[in-house]
Structures are given as C-alpha cells and as structure tokens.
Design an enzyme around this catalytic site. Structure first.
Site, short mmCIF file in Angstrom:
data_model
loop_
_atom_site.label_atom_id
_atom_site.label_comp_id
_atom_site.label_asym_id
_atom_site.label_seq_id
_atom_site.Cartn_x
_atom_site.Cartn_y
_atom_site.Cartn_z
N VAL A 102 0.86 -1.18 0.00
CA VAL A 102 0.00 0.00 0.00
C VAL A 102 0.89 1.23 0.00
CG1 VAL A 102 -2.02 -1.01 1.13
CG2 VAL A 102 -0.20 -0.02 2.52
N SER A 103 0.47 2.25 -0.73
CA SER A 103 1.15 3.54 -0.65
C SER A 103 0.41 4.38 0.37
CB SER A 103 1.12 4.24 -2.01
OG SER A 103 -0.21 4.57 -2.36
N THR A 104 0.91 5.56 0.65
CA THR A 104 0.26 6.45 1.61
C THR A 104 -1.16 6.77 1.16
OG1 THR A 104 2.40 7.43 2.15
CG2 THR A 104 0.44 8.66 2.79
N GLU A 105 -1.35 6.96 -0.17
CA GLU A 105 -2.67 7.29 -0.70
C GLU A 105 -3.61 6.09 -0.60
OE1 GLU A 105 0.16 7.78 -2.27
OE2 GLU A 105 0.35 9.97 -2.12
N ASP A 106 -3.09 4.89 -0.87
CA ASP A 106 -3.91 3.69 -0.87
C ASP A 106 -4.51 3.39 0.50
OD1 ASP A 106 -3.40 3.17 -3.55
OD2 ASP A 106 -1.64 1.96 -3.10
#
Length: 257
Positions: free
Chosen positions: A9-13
């Site tokens: 996961v990225s920060t946005e996800d």
C-alpha cells in the site's frame, strides 16, 4: 508450487477501502489454498509507491527468487504501476522459469493463455518505451537545431549552466588550460592524471581523475566554444577556454566552423 505473496500500500492507498495490507494478504492466502500452492514467504511493503522498484520487501523477494516458484499479488498494480518496470520483472521471471499470478485480474503465467496475454502486454510496453524514446530524440533534435537550452548533458569541467547557458568557472578553466598545455608538451594521459590527483585537485564529480576523463576534455570542442549533438553543429555563445590553435594541435581532424 511455492508462492511468494506480495502486498503493498502507498500512503494514498491506505485511505481506500479494500487495499489494507491485512485484506490483501487474506485474499492471497485463500487463493493459494484454492490453487494448492505452498506459501514460501510473505513480502509486505507498507507506504511505498508502485512506480518505483526501490522497495525493501520487493527487493528482498527478488533476492529470494530461488525460494519460490510464483509471485502472487491481489492486482497487477500492487506490484508495479510502471509498465517498463513490470516488463523488466517479467523478463527476469521468464529467464528463471518463474511464474506470476494476479488474483483480481484473473491472470497467471502458469497457463498457455496467461503466457499469451503476457506476451502481448510486454510488446505493448516495449512499443510505449520506444515511442517515448523517439519523442525525446525529436525534441532534442529540435532544441539542437534551434540552439535552445541544455540538451541534457552534464556540466563539462570548466563550466556550469546558468539560465540555460554555459558559463566559465575560472578556477576550473585554469585546470583545463593546464591539461591542454601538459599534453601538447608531451605528458601522457596517465602523467596528467597523476599530477592532478597528487595535487589534490578534484574532478567534476569530486573523485580522482582518470585517463578517460582527461581524454574527454582534450577532445571536447566545447573548450573552443563549439558544441555538437548527434552530428548537428550547434550555434552557441559559449566562451572558449583554450585557443582554436591549441585544440587543433590535438584534434587536427576537427573542422572548426
């Protein structure tokens, strides 16, 4: 079949429902149970973008390539959001006889149809890469022919870029002249390297001098105020550091415009 389970996961996800690391991992484990895959290891990248490959768990997974037979992800964008990086990974897997499976995309390279789809995807990615390269070269050619700005080259020793133009650095220009003088008086490339290194004079990159670096300076027409790119002689207002006569003495084949 030994499976490497990869989740990211990225920060946005993290703000999007259904993309939590735990949810991804549960679905991958269920997939492996259904396909009768043994789980070799779990690789979890928390807070990393899929556009880059510099992710610690992704890199660890590739180092462990002999420990698994197939990479399993929830969606293809969980492992890469860059088609070129994805293609490079698939090239590696193919060379090592490894497979790839994406649960939501209902895609894997274990089956003949999956391998066919992957081949098409890789060809599309290659076409995209080549088209980008062609557009970049056309743009560079336009800039060269119109004399507009930096063509992407590094700052040559003796100069720095200011407002798109090369400006002489006096201290470095003194060293450039010394290099030309030493060579025309009979010093070898190695002699010049040894002199500069023993004097503690740093190259542009802040490291020791090499014969190739010296040779590049001696044969670069930038030092007489002329520039070339892909056979195109550029119009330039760059200030010369050495005389045309001195440069021609070392490069008699060079045609001065």
């Amino acid at each position: 079949m030994r499976a490497a389970l990869y989740v990211r996961v990225s920060t946005e996800d993290q703000a999007i429902d259904g993309f939590s690391l735990e949810a991804q991992m549960r679905k991958l484990e269920a997939y492996c149970a259904a396909e009768n895959y043994d789980i070799a290891d779990r690789y979890i990248d928390d807070g990393y973008s899929g556009t880059k490959t510099a992710r610690p768990e992704y890199q660890r997974m590739l180092k462990d390539i002999d420990k698994w037979d197939v990479i399993v992800v929830l969606k293809m964008d969980r492992i890469h959001r860059n088609s070129v990086n994805f293609t490079q990974m698939m090239d590696l897997l193919r060379k090592r006889n490894k497979n790839f499976a994406s649960v939501y995309d209902q895609f894997d390279t274990v089956s003949a149809m999956g391998r066919f789809v992957m081949d098409i995807m890789q060809r599309i990615a290659q076409l995209e890469s080549e088209q980008i390269g062609e557009r970049v070269k056309l743009a560079m050619k336009y800039k060269a022919e119109n004399g507009s700005g930096n063509l992407g080259s590094a700052h040559p020793y003796g100069y720095e870029y200011k407002d798109g133009n090369l400006v002489v650095i006096d201290d470095e220009a003194h060293i450039v002249r010394a290099i030309f003088n030493m060579y025309t008086r009979g010093s070898t490339l190695q002699d010049i390297c040894d002199y500069l290194n023993s004097a503690g004079i740093e190259s542009k990159k802040g490291v020791g001098w090499s014969r190739q670096t010296i040779s590049n300076i001696l044969h670069n027409p930038i030092y007489i105020g002329q520039r070339e790119w892909d056979g195109i002689r550029l119009s330039t207002k760059t200030e010369a550091i050495v005389s045309v006569e001195k440069f021609k003495a070392i490069n008699p084949e060079y045609s001065v415009s």
